[in-house]
Design a protein around this motif. Structure first.
Motif, PDB file in Angstrom:
ATOM      1  N   ARG A 144       2.240 -17.286   9.071  1.00 25.88           N
ATOM      2  CA  ARG A 144       3.116 -17.784  10.134  1.00 25.88           C
ATOM      3  C   ARG A 144       3.861 -16.625  10.792  1.00 25.88           C
ATOM      4  O   ARG A 144       3.989 -16.573  12.016  1.00 25.88           O
ATOM      5  N   LYS A 145       4.304 -15.662   9.993  1.00 21.61           N
ATOM      6  CA  LYS A 145       4.999 -14.493  10.550  1.00 21.61           C
ATOM      7  C   LYS A 145       4.105 -13.730  11.523  1.00 21.61           C
ATOM      8  O   LYS A 145       4.555 -13.292  12.577  1.00 21.61           O
ATOM      9  N   GLU A 146       2.830 -13.568  11.156  1.00 22.21           N
ATOM     10  CA  GLU A 146       1.888 -12.871  12.036  1.00 22.21           C
ATOM     11  C   GLU A 146       1.639 -13.673  13.313  1.00 22.21           C
ATOM     12  O   GLU A 146       1.583 -13.112  14.407  1.00 22.21           O
ATOM     13  N   PHE A 147       1.471 -14.992  13.172  1.00 25.88           N
ATOM     14  CA  PHE A 147       1.257 -15.843  14.344  1.00 25.88           C
ATOM     15  C   PHE A 147       2.482 -15.842  15.252  1.00 25.88           C
ATOM     16  O   PHE A 147       2.354 -15.881  16.469  1.00 25.88           O
ATOM     17  N   GLU A 148       3.677 -15.801  14.671  1.00 25.98           N
ATOM     18  CA  GLU A 148       4.898 -15.780  15.490  1.00 25.98           C
ATOM     19  C   GLU A 148       4.989 -14.508  16.317  1.00 25.98           C
ATOM     20  O   GLU A 148       5.496 -14.520  17.432  1.00 25.98           O
ATOM     21  N   LYS A 149       4.487 -13.395  15.785  1.00 28.70           N
ATOM     22  CA  LYS A 149       4.446 -12.149  16.555  1.00 28.70           C
ATOM     23  C   LYS A 149       3.385 -12.249  17.658  1.00 28.70           C
ATOM     24  O   LYS A 149       3.629 -11.911  18.811  1.00 28.70           O
TER      25      LYS A 149
END
Length: 191
Positions: free
Chosen positions: A160-165
């Motif tokens: 999720r952190k990668e997708f949020e970036k």
């Protein structure tokens, strides 16, 4: 993880095999693992065969070359089967995940593979969750499920952190991708 996990991704340009390998690498790095994530391709054209690789280890990785004897092969486009020997070099106890609507038994017959084989209809999942066939995201979920790199919740939290970036300006895409991963954990099939 006692040893290094080596993954080879087979896809076509535009399907996201390179992106999937890089995302998996970023998530594993964030979790404290040593990683390599890199593609191999000739002329970059949409639809041309593409190969990407991952190495994941708890210890420093000192080898820097293509992966010739993978532990896992991921096939994003089943039309590559027959055109390319996707199981070439696969370790004797290796696994293969194929994006197809066929059952694992049928794919085993089709490719003449006797090892551990998984199927998932990643195109269908991504079309239903994202409105377009992006098989790489559901296949990421299938890879994590099959390899037990993370639990579903651990992986979702990290990815999720990668997708949020990556999709900061498109929050609906973030949720769609997370749904793809969660469905993959439930829908990947083995015989």
């Amino acid at each position: 993880m006692a040893q290094m996990l080596e993954i080879r991704w087979h896809g076509r340009g535009g399907q996201g095999s390179k992106t999937a390998s890089i995302l998996l690498g970023k998530v594993c790095s964030e979790a404290g693992k040593y990683i390599q994530a890199f593609p191999e391709y000739g002329p970059e054209r949409m639809g041309a065969p593409v190969i990407a690789y991952n190495r994941i280890s708890d210890e420093r990785i000192t080898v820097h070359c293509q992966i010739e004897t993978p532990d896992l092969v991921v096939v994003l486009d089943s039309t590559l089967i027959g055109a390319i020997d996707v199981v070439e070099g696969l370790k004797e106890d290796g696994k293969i995940i194929i994006n197809t609507d066929l059952e694992p038994e049928k794919m085993k017959e089709k490719i003449g593979f006797n090892g551990e084989l998984y199927t998932i209809d990643a195109n269908k999942i991504s079309e239903e969750e994202l409105g377009r066939a992006f098989p790489n995201t559901p296949l990421l979920g299938a890879v994590v499920k099959v390899t037990s790199l993370f639990t579903e919740d651990e992986f979702v939290k990290l990815i999720r952190k990668e997708f949020e970036k990556k999709f900061a300006h498109k929050p609906e895409v973030i949720d769609g991708n997370i749904n793809c991963i969660r469905r993959a954990f439930q829908e990947v099939k083995s015989e």
